[in-house]
Design a protein around this motif. Sequence first.
Motif, PDB file in Angstrom:
ATOM      1  N   HIS A  95       0.805  -1.229   0.000  1.00 11.60           N
ATOM      2  CA  HIS A  95       0.000   0.000   0.000  1.00 11.60           C
ATOM      3  C   HIS A  95       0.838   1.279   0.000  1.00 11.60           C
ATOM      4  O   HIS A  95       0.608   2.168  -0.801  1.00 11.60           O
ATOM      5  CB  HIS A  95      -0.985  -0.008   1.170  1.00 11.60           C
ATOM      6  CG  HIS A  95      -2.210  -0.824   0.885  1.00 11.60           C
ATOM      7  ND1 HIS A  95      -2.149  -2.160   0.563  1.00 11.60           N
ATOM      8  CD2 HIS A  95      -3.517  -0.493   0.840  1.00 11.60           C
ATOM      9  CE1 HIS A  95      -3.377  -2.607   0.339  1.00 11.60           C
ATOM     10  NE2 HIS A  95      -4.231  -1.619   0.497  1.00 11.60           N
ATOM     11  N   VAL A 143       1.091  -5.315  -6.333  1.00 10.70           N
ATOM     12  CA  VAL A 143      -0.222  -5.175  -5.706  1.00 10.70           C
ATOM     13  C   VAL A 143      -0.750  -6.587  -5.395  1.00 10.70           C
ATOM     14  O   VAL A 143      -0.832  -7.436  -6.287  1.00 10.70           O
ATOM     15  CB  VAL A 143      -1.187  -4.404  -6.620  1.00 10.70           C
ATOM     16  CG1 VAL A 143      -2.569  -4.343  -6.012  1.00 10.70           C
ATOM     17  CG2 VAL A 143      -0.652  -2.999  -6.886  1.00 10.70           C
ATOM     18  N   HIS A 169     -10.494  -6.256  -1.106  1.00 10.50           N
ATOM     19  CA  HIS A 169     -10.515  -6.740  -2.492  1.00 10.50           C
ATOM     20  C   HIS A 169      -9.963  -8.153  -2.647  1.00 10.50           C
ATOM     21  O   HIS A 169      -9.679  -8.610  -3.761  1.00 10.50           O
ATOM     22  CB  HIS A 169      -9.818  -5.744  -3.408  1.00 10.50           C
ATOM     23  CG  HIS A 169     -10.604  -4.470  -3.509  1.00 10.50           C
ATOM     24  ND1 HIS A 169     -10.246  -3.334  -2.832  1.00 10.50           N
ATOM     25  CD2 HIS A 169     -11.767  -4.194  -4.153  1.00 10.50           C
ATOM     26  CE1 HIS A 169     -11.154  -2.393  -3.061  1.00 10.50           C
ATOM     27  NE2 HIS A 169     -12.089  -2.891  -3.847  1.00 10.50           N
ATOM     28  N   SER A 201      -3.683  -0.403 -10.241  1.00 13.77           N
ATOM     29  CA  SER A 201      -4.445  -1.011  -9.145  1.00 13.77           C
ATOM     30  C   SER A 201      -4.749  -2.484  -9.341  1.00 13.77           C
ATOM     31  O   SER A 201      -4.511  -3.050 -10.398  1.00 13.77           O
ATOM     32  CB  SER A 201      -5.765  -0.264  -8.885  1.00 13.77           C
ATOM     33  OG  SER A 201      -6.794  -0.767  -9.722  1.00 13.77           O
ATOM     34  N   CYS A 202      -5.342  -3.065  -8.274  1.00 17.40           N
ATOM     35  CA  CYS A 202      -5.688  -4.488  -8.315  1.00 17.40           C
ATOM     36  C   CYS A 202      -6.878  -4.739  -9.233  1.00 17.40           C
ATOM     37  O   CYS A 202      -7.199  -5.880  -9.543  1.00 17.40           O
ATOM     38  CB  CYS A 202      -5.977  -5.002  -6.910  1.00 17.40           C
ATOM     39  SG  CYS A 202      -7.309  -4.144  -6.060  1.00 17.40           S
ATOM     40  N   CYS A 223       0.131   0.258  -4.533  1.00 20.52           N
ATOM     41  CA  CYS A 223      -1.263   0.718  -4.497  1.00 20.52           C
ATOM     42  C   CYS A 223      -1.277   2.228  -4.702  1.00 20.52           C
ATOM     43  O   CYS A 223      -2.136   2.774  -5.381  1.00 20.52           O
ATOM     44  CB  CYS A 223      -1.896   0.406  -3.156  1.00 20.52           C
ATOM     45  SG  CYS A 223      -2.150  -1.341  -2.875  1.00 20.52           S
ATOM     46  N   CYS A 269      -4.238   4.884  -5.504  1.00 23.77           N
ATOM     47  CA  CYS A 269      -5.553   4.233  -5.469  1.00 23.77           C
ATOM     48  C   CYS A 269      -6.266   4.524  -4.160  1.00 23.77           C
ATOM     49  O   CYS A 269      -7.473   4.742  -4.140  1.00 23.77           O
ATOM     50  CB  CYS A 269      -5.411   2.734  -5.674  1.00 23.77           C
ATOM     51  SG  CYS A 269      -6.931   1.840  -5.404  1.00 23.77           S
ATOM     52  N   ASN A 307     -10.965   1.125  -8.169  1.00 27.90           N
ATOM     53  CA  ASN A 307     -12.275   0.563  -7.844  1.00 27.90           C
ATOM     54  C   ASN A 307     -13.135   1.390  -6.885  1.00 27.90           C
ATOM     55  O   ASN A 307     -14.271   1.035  -6.612  1.00 27.90           O
ATOM     56  CB  ASN A 307     -12.084  -0.848  -7.275  1.00 27.90           C
ATOM     57  CG  ASN A 307     -11.001  -0.879  -6.217  1.00 27.90           C
ATOM     58  OD1 ASN A 307     -10.903   0.037  -5.410  1.00 27.90           O
ATOM     59  ND2 ASN A 307     -10.186  -1.918  -6.216  1.00 27.90           N
TER      60      ASN A 307
HETATM   61  S1  SF4 Z   1      -8.006  -1.317  -4.013  1.00 32.37           S
HETATM   62 FE1  SF4 Z   1      -6.227  -0.043  -4.353  1.00 32.37          FE
HETATM   63  S2  SF4 Z   1      -5.365   0.125  -2.305  1.00 32.37           S
HETATM   64 FE2  SF4 Z   1      -6.708  -1.630  -2.246  1.00 32.37          FE
HETATM   65  S3  SF4 Z   1      -5.428  -3.425  -2.770  1.00 32.37           S
HETATM   66 FE3  SF4 Z   1      -6.314  -2.648  -4.660  1.00 32.37          FE
HETATM   67  S4  SF4 Z   1      -4.785  -1.294  -5.497  1.00 32.37           S
HETATM   68 FE4  SF4 Z   1      -4.308  -1.571  -3.346  1.00 32.37          FE
END
Ligand code: SF4
Lengths: 422, 162
Positions: free
Chosen positions: A67, A103, A126, A300-301, A361, A364, A383
């Motif tokens: 993060h 990530v 997530h 991001s994820c 991250c 995000c 997201n």
């Molecule tokens: S939503 Fe954003 S902060 Fe959370 S794991 Fe995914 S990339 Fe990382």
Amino acid sequence: MKPMTITEKILAKHAGVKEVTPGELINAKVDIALGNDITAPIAISEFRKAGAKKVFNKSKVVLVPDHFTPNKDIKSAAQVKILREFAKEQKLTYFFDGGDVGVEHALLPEKGIVVPGDVVIGADSHTCTYGALGAFSTGVGSTDLAAAMITGELWFKVPESMKFVFKGKLNKWVSGKDLILHVIGDVGVDGALYRSMEFTGKPIEKLSMDSRMAMCNMAIEAGAKSGIIAPDATTKEYMNKRAQRPYKFYESDKDAVYAEVREYDCAKIEPTVACPHLPENTKTVSQLKKITIDQVVIGSCTNGRLEDLQVAAKLLKGQKVSKNVRLIVIPATPFIYNEAMKLGYFDIFLKAGAVISPPTCGPCLGGHMGILAEGERALATTNRNFVGRMGDPKSEVYLANPAVAAASAIKGRIAHPDEVSK
Amino acid sequence: MKFKGKVWKYGADIDTDKIIPARYLNTSDPKELAKHCMEDEDAAFASKVQPGDIILADKNFGCGSSREHAPIAIKAAGVACVIAKSYARIFYRNSFNMGLTILESDEVQDATDNGDVLEVDMDRGEITNVTKGRTFKARPIPPFMQELIKAGGLMESIRKRG
Ligand code: SF4
């Protein structure tokens, strides 16, 4: 035996019983327990307070400090240090640091650490992403993580399932991201509360693994406990080179019981954007006129995988990012980073005027690497677009797929990919 | 168990980024977190909230991330309990696991204004608006959750199991 959904079957197997019913409370064995630099320090502290000495299995507890890394400040550095020392002490097989970190929800499937048929818990909401592999995976808190690290089990309430059936053919530029945004726009941010969302239909079968992960990733944005897609030949091909453990495919029985079934005609789904400040505030790109932006984030994820960078590169080739926009591209893992570089995407991004960030991250969650000032507006492939999510509480985030992100970066306003693709 | 406190009333879908923004997540120190509790929804909250106060919200309270920092911040801010029409599931789980009292009720919201005083009787499952003189029923807490509370939270129950 009574008919069951894929989710019920996986949970029954891990609870050591023949069948489970929605609403029932079970104790289930956990295949992977995941924590990150925000949630694991609390879990580790709980672990110690409980007097525990050893994790239940050193290759099933996974720590990914993603993060605020590379450490953005002294406090974050201290948090990551807690993980690093714990990983060393416990001799964890999977701890990622420095140039190995990515990530978490992109990293675990890519490395084959999670496999189809698993029960996965992660102290990160997530964690539901791995449903794309045909696993039951769900986000929990740090205390749950601590409990699972010690015992290898956790209590679950068996969720009701909701079935989302897609029909027809995907329109051009429409990806898994648009399908899930469309669904969230339809059911709302608590439309699948406590439930499992099962995505099916021919268009889903045709989706790439990357697109499937983008879909299951956002199940939580409808309040769901998990999202899931039945594993198939695409899953098999993806897992073959990666799986670190044997895996098992489960599928829903034809007469399984669903709390609700919804059907969508893909012909009616266009590139979709979620407007501030909730993922349910969806509009099609064509409905949004002249919304200027200051920043675009591709990463991001949800959408920081190779397919996402590929779409963006295709559109950005030979183009320039608008003078008024900062484009930040964040490959989600070192592997994706390397592949994108080899494929020449970095050349394209750099020539267009983008910043390429190391896997993190970062922006995000408004961590670092691209924070918004008061009054600024971003379009991101992430997201969540909650108030203050990417920086100042008076900034705004719009969510979209990578093609829309690339087109918008070029135009300096929210734009349809058709506007820039020759 | 009984609580009495002043109401801080909020709307629907209060997400965890509002409860504790990610920019403060580089620490898990409850006191630090409490200083920024609810900051992006209500900047006055953290400095004005009194021990024993009650948060009253609409549906889907605590949606978003899994950060336990959210219930920790609320608890450390001195809030005695949260009452909402519904909760996001990870927040619900976290609250029980770490001992923040949360109740579900659909009726209190409409009949209660910001700043009213509520009295919560956990044993009877009743919420009384003392200011307006009306009493409401809270949704019963599932037996399994009651067991968790009795055991002193999830970790305590694991410790007891050995
Ligand atoms: S939503 Fe954003 S902060 Fe959370 S794991 Fe995914 S990339 Fe990382």
